[in-house]
Design an enzyme around this catalytic site. Structure first.
Site, PDB file in Angstrom:
ATOM      1  N   GLY A  58       0.446  -0.378  16.371  1.00  0.00           N
ATOM      2  CA  GLY A  58       1.074  -1.640  16.000  1.00  0.00           C
ATOM      3  C   GLY A  58       0.212  -2.814  16.444  1.00  0.00           C
ATOM      4  N   SER A  69      -5.958   2.740  18.254  1.00  0.00           N
ATOM      5  CA  SER A  69      -7.099   1.935  17.829  1.00  0.00           C
ATOM      6  C   SER A  69      -8.375   2.744  18.056  1.00  0.00           C
ATOM      7  CB  SER A  69      -7.154   0.658  18.654  1.00  0.00           C
ATOM      8  OG  SER A  69      -7.529   0.978  19.972  1.00  0.00           O
ATOM      9  N   MET A  70      -9.514   2.202  17.601  1.00  0.00           N
ATOM     10  CA  MET A  70     -10.736   3.000  17.673  1.00  0.00           C
ATOM     11  C   MET A  70     -11.273   3.166  19.102  1.00  0.00           C
ATOM     12  SD  MET A  70     -13.376   0.451  15.824  1.00  0.00           S
ATOM     13  CE  MET A  70     -13.180  -1.310  16.042  1.00  0.00           C
ATOM     14  N   HIS A  88       4.261   4.746  13.555  1.00  0.00           N
ATOM     15  CA  HIS A  88       3.135   5.133  12.690  1.00  0.00           C
ATOM     16  C   HIS A  88       1.787   4.781  13.303  1.00  0.00           C
ATOM     17  CE1 HIS A  88       2.545   0.951  11.773  1.00  0.00           C
ATOM     18  NE2 HIS A  88       1.778   1.161  10.740  1.00  0.00           N
ATOM     19  N   GLY A  89       1.779   4.122  14.456  1.00  0.00           N
ATOM     20  CA  GLY A  89       0.500   3.751  15.051  1.00  0.00           C
ATOM     21  C   GLY A  89       0.743   2.946  16.306  1.00  0.00           C
ATOM     22  N   ASP A 138       0.849  -1.187   0.000  1.00  0.00           N
ATOM     23  CA  ASP A 138       0.000   0.000   0.000  1.00  0.00           C
ATOM     24  C   ASP A 138       0.886   1.240   0.000  1.00  0.00           C
ATOM     25  OD1 ASP A 138      -2.141   1.606  -0.031  1.00  0.00           O
ATOM     26  OD2 ASP A 138      -3.020   0.913   1.848  1.00  0.00           O
TER      27      ASP A 138
END
Lengths: 487, 185
Positions: free
Chosen positions: A412, A385-386, A409-410, A101
């Site tokens: 994980g 996360s949400m 970046h997040g 991506d």
């Protein structure tokens, strides 16, 4: 005495707090480093992340070390959360070290609304966003177009969106490279990729991609938050998606071309998915031009979704979006390779910096930081996360020394999708988020909600703490979800 | 033939096995479909006729059911598996259908004589037969398959982004073949 960490035979030595090194051994061209607290390192060592990181050090021209960010996890070939800088003259460029991506990334749009303005309208807002923003598999795009337009998007990026009425000038000024990656060549992107891309321009896709309305809950650095235009209780929108089928096809096309043309190099690598084209080869140039084009496509993708979000807010709040100051804060890429100049052993060298599941995090004063943020450092957006907070950081002053100017970046992933579906039921997760935390979620697929349940991710707070303490990305604000839509 | 979805931190892996290479490769493709959709609807009984492999060689006709055919070529058996799965993902996006009930009719190494017709011109793009990507003189392996396409609008499906080479295995075992493929989700 050196502190070590033994992960089933892969032994890391602690260099200093949060910095672990796997010394160079057979086949490795450089050492590997993991930037993590001990608790994160334990999670990282549970799957094949360390083995994949070690494999990445076999790539020709890799400089200093391959680095794993605090949110790293197993991917394919190169680990997710991996950064590798390959010499742009004598090294290589690797589609596998960029990922399928291409320019998957996030952007944050600000508003002048507060949580009170949105409170009570969450259901209406989430339904309207879900209706307006294409998501899932086969859901079309904000624009459905022909190959000619796709080619313009590939070469002109957000400049195309500006001309077509989906952007304003200010959007370009708050995007990396002003939303147009130079060196993009649409003719290097295959017809198959363009065919996949033409009905997906402006679409979220599925998996971990989402659009989330959030409120700012904490401000850690008042001065930088002010420079970013962020304050407590403010409503912001986060958009996470990439280059869709066009990018995935481009990656595979070049993996196969490399396999056919540079099989000798490939045979020396421990994982076929690390397929790399030697720097200076025709294929390296072609892939770089195609990847740059896919980067432009992804920027336009996120731009069109942001445009549609502005329209939805204008409808729901019954006023023009401009009056709600719905301005782009910044747009960061997670999966790219970029020619950048970095200082190596006291000399400036041009490198293909591969960031796969990692975010560029240039510090204050760096010439490549947009003028709007040059005095404070580049905004870095780290989604959680949400059910957890997200963060805005700014590029830290140690990032160039430690990570070629990168950070996490997040959160994980921690748990596989198959395990997540065994442990969670989508509708239960959705109801719990709504009744327990006031977070409204709407998704095309219940399975996606289960696979993306908050419990499948690492602790984003810990990831950000490590980034902040290392000085690679400094905490500025924390946000918390209000509504979330996904594919 | 059978497949199993295996855990992978971020992605999905398919382990498949079968008595023949064709059946094993088709099972991987069915695993790809299962990774995309938890409940794949069966064939509507009134719309089907025939159904045996070989009885519906009319190709992409859409006559009696929603099956379509595809053909790929590659330079090795493993590359052929990669190309086949990549082609299914590509066709999913352009046909807006999820390929299910996959059947591999032929998977063979084309002998030297049969390959000669494409060998003359040498360079890529020279093949006259449909090639999976840019046709290539070294593409000695050929696969013909068909699948039933379910319109994406009618199912609850998630996107599998791509096939990967990571950890890929395709090998002969005592009683047939085994394959293992990681897909990027």
């Amino acid at each position: 005495m050196t502190t070590t960490f033994d992960a089933d035979g892969i032994v890391l030595e602690q260099v200093r707090e949060h910095v672990w090194e796997l010394p160079q051994e057979d086949g490795m061209r450089v050492p590997a480093r993991v930037l993590a607290s001990e608790s994160l390192l334990e999670e990282i060592s549970e799957d094949r992340t360390l083995e994949q990181l070690r494999n990445a050090t076999h790539l020709p021209g890799i400089t200093n070390y391959a680095v794993c960010m605090p949110d790293g996890h197993q991917g394919y070939g190169f680990p997710v959360g991996g950064v590798g800088a390959m010499d742009a003259e004598n090294g290589c460029i690797s589609p596998g070290a960029v990922g399928y991506d291409i320019n998957c990334g996030v952007r944050m749009m600000k508003t002048n609304l507060t949580y009170d303005d949105v409170s009570g309208l969450e259901r209406e807002l989430v339904d309207a966003l879900f209706e307006a923003v294409p998501s899932g598999l086969g859901g079309g795009g904000v624009v459905e177009t022909g190959v000619d337009t796709v080619e313009q998007i590939l070469e002109r990026g957000v400049d195309w969106a500006l001309e077509a009425g989906y952007a304003v000038e200010d959007d370009l000024l708050h995007c990396e490279d002003e939303g147009v990656r130079a060196g993009a060549d649409a003719s290097m992107v295959s017809q198959k990729a363009k065919d996949r891309g033409k009905n997906q321009v402006g679409s979220l896709g599925s998996g971990n991609h989402f659009l989330e309305v959030q409120r700012v809950t904490d401000v850690y650095d008042d001065a930088v938050a002010e420079a970013f235009g962020l304050e407590r209780d403010q409503i912001v929108v986060l958009i996470h998606c990439g280059s869709r089928g066009l990018g995935h096809q481009t990656c595979n096309d070049y993996l196969r071309k490399i396999e056919r043309q540079h099989g000798g190099l490939l045979d020396q690598l421990p994982d076929k998915e690390l397929a790399a084209a030697p720097a200076g080869s025709q294929l390296a140039e072609e892939y770089y031009a195609a990847m740059n084009a896919a980067i432009n496509y992804a920027w336009v993708n996120r731009q069109l979704i942001m445009h549609r979000t502005r329209e939805v807010f204008a409808d729901v709040f019954d006023r023009p979006w401009e009056s709600m100051e719905m301005d782009l804060l910044y747009d960061v890429a997670h999966n790219i390779a970029k020619k950048e100049v970095h200082e190596v052993d006291g000399e400036d060298r041009e490198l293909y910096v591969h960031r796969k599941g990692a975010t560029r995090a240039f510090p204050a004063g760096h010439p490549n930081v947009p003028a709007a943020y040059r005095d404070v450092g580049q905004p870095v957006i780290i989604p959680g996360s949400m059910g957890a907070g997200s963060y805005v950081l700014r590029g830290g002053e140690n990032s160039l020394d430690l990570t070629f100017g990168s950070t996490a970046h997040g959160a994980g992933r921690l748990m596989s999708r198959t395990q997540a579906k065994n442990e969670y039921w989508g509708e239960d997760v959705r109801e719990e988020l709504e009744s327990g935390q006031g977070i409204y979620v709407k998704a095309q697929s219940g399975a996606t909600v289960a696979e993306e349940a908050p419990g499948v991710y690492k602790d984003v707070d810990e990831v950000v703490r490590v980034s902040d303490e290392l000085g690679i990305g400094d905490k500025v604000v924390r946000t918390f979800p209000v509504c979330n839509i996904k594919g | 033939m059978s497949y199993e979805l295996r855990a992978h931190t971020a992605d999905v892996a398919v382990a498949a096995s079968g008595g023949t290479l064709e059946a094993t490769v088709a099972a991987v493709a069915d695993g790809l479909a299962a990774a995309s959709c938890d409940e794949i609807p069966g064939v509507d009984a009134d719309r089907v006729s025939g159904g045996d492999a070989g009885s519906d060689s009319s190709g992409d006709s859409g006559e009696s059911d929603d099956r379509f055919t595809l053909e790929v070529r590659a330079e090795s058996r493993e590359a052929l598996l990669f190309e086949y799965l990549d082609e299914l993902i590509y066709l999913r996006d352009v046909r807006l259908e999820l390929p299910v009930d996959n059947r591999v009719r032929t998977l063979e190494r084309v002998d030297e004589d049969a390959g000669d017709e494409s060998e003359g011109a040498g360079d890529e793009g020279a093949l006259e037969e449909p090639a999976s990507r840019d046709g290539h003189a070294s593409d000695r392996w050929r696969l013909e398959a068909d699948a039933r396409g379910i319109p994406l609008a009618t199912i609850d499906a998630r996107e599998v982004k791509a096939v990967t080479y990571s950890e890929m295995r395709l090998e002969a075992v005592d009683d047939g073949w085994e394959a293992y493929v990681v897909f990027d989700v």
